[in-house]
Scaffold this motif. Structure first.
Motif: not given
Length: 312
Positions: A94-101, A164-169
């Motif tokens: 997803g978009m948030g996950e792409s940047v968070a990683k 880190k907390a595995s919470v969707p953003f």
């Protein structure tokens, strides 16, 4: 009802939601991060009071800049954000996950043309072929290989804390509104593909909102719009399964003054100025178990909420 009483009720509802493993979703506007609330919200995530964060593309940029800290350069960072989204789209994020990683790892790995060509010549699914072709078309702008990126402010980033907390953003952009759209490295196809993943993730969290809490803080347009669509989709599935959602609780926080008790009196008449608080009206029609409006600065709201939840 006074703000203090509403916030006390909200804290109790959040505690109940956590005990029942129900969603507690925070959807927020772009002012939250510049207002210095990343630490406060980060603590709510770490204490497992928040199970999902959702915001706009503008807040994504703000949070990325926080992570970059002294290394921040808006021109360079917009390019990095676009590259992260395009690579994430290729990987199915997803978009948030792409940047968070990227923030979490401190690097961005861009496949070579040969790697992408191999995918394009394979029998991969059409969606995967499309993502590979789009990323391949951007290689003249991006280059290839591993890019090491400095994130001295990583610990202050909500995306990092959530990852880190595995919470969707999840990010819910609107085409043409955000700064990264003007960068030549922007892939509108990748933005759309990753935003679709994020919206469906958001819908899944709304599906789990029975006896949960939805906090909408400082987002007068995006939050009510995405919520009403997600509620409709998840409610339709629930009805087909014989478990209609009736226990969801809504708390809306914004600056506009309102003396109208939405919980007690429902929707106001057209003669009242509160009738034209469109976001309150949208939420009041969601058939929730409770719906409260708090007229307050978002800093005031969160600091009072943390006190009620006994978070230091």
């Amino acid at each position: 009802m006074e703000n203090e009483e509403i916030i006390a009720i909200t804290a109790k509802d959040i505690l109940d939601a956590r005990g029942k493993s129900a969603s507690c979703i925070l959807t927020f506007g772009a002012d939250l991060i510049p207002n210095g609330l990343t630490e406060a919200v980060g603590k709510l995530i770490e204490e497992k009071f928040i199970t999902h964060l959702a915001t706009t593309g503008a807040a994504l940029i703000d949070d990325f800049e926080v992570a970059r800290g002294a290394a921040a350069s808006l021109k360079d960072d917009l390019r990095l954000i676009n590259m992260a989204i395009a690579v994430g789209s290729f990987k199915g994020y997803g978009m948030g996950e792409s940047v968070a990683k990227v923030i979490s790892s401190g690097r961005l790995e861009i496949p070579s043309g040969e790697e992408l060509d191999a995918v394009l010549e394979s029998d991969a699914a059409p969606a995967d072929l499309s993502a590979a072709a789009e990323l391949r078309s951007k290689l003249p702008v991006y280059g290839t290989g591993t890019i090491e990126i400095d994130f001295p402010g990583r610990e202050e980033s909500l995306m990092y804390v959530a990852e880190k907390a595995s919470v969707p953003f999840t990010i819910h952009p609107q085409f043409g509104l955000d700064d990264y759209f003007v960068d030549p490295g922007c892939s509108f196809a990748a933005v759309g593909r990753t935003a679709e993943s994020d919206f469906l993730c958001f819908v899944n969290s709304v599906y789990n909102l029975e006896e949960g809490v939805y906090l909408s803080v400082g987002s007068s347009v995006a939050s009510p719009m995405i919520f009403e669509k997600a509620l409709s989709m998840s409610q339709n599935v629930r009805i087909q399964r014989g478990c209609r959602m009736t226990g969801h609780k809504l708390v809306i926080v914004d600056l506009a003054e309102s003396r109208w008790d939405w919980m007690k009196n429902g929707e106001p008449p057209e003669t009242r100025p509160e009738y034209y608080l469109r976001y309150c009206k949208s939420f009041s029609r969601a058939a929730a178990k409770s719906m409260y409006y708090v007229s307050a600065d978002n800093r005031e709201f969160f600091y009072h909420l943390m006190r009620e939840l006994d978070i230091k």
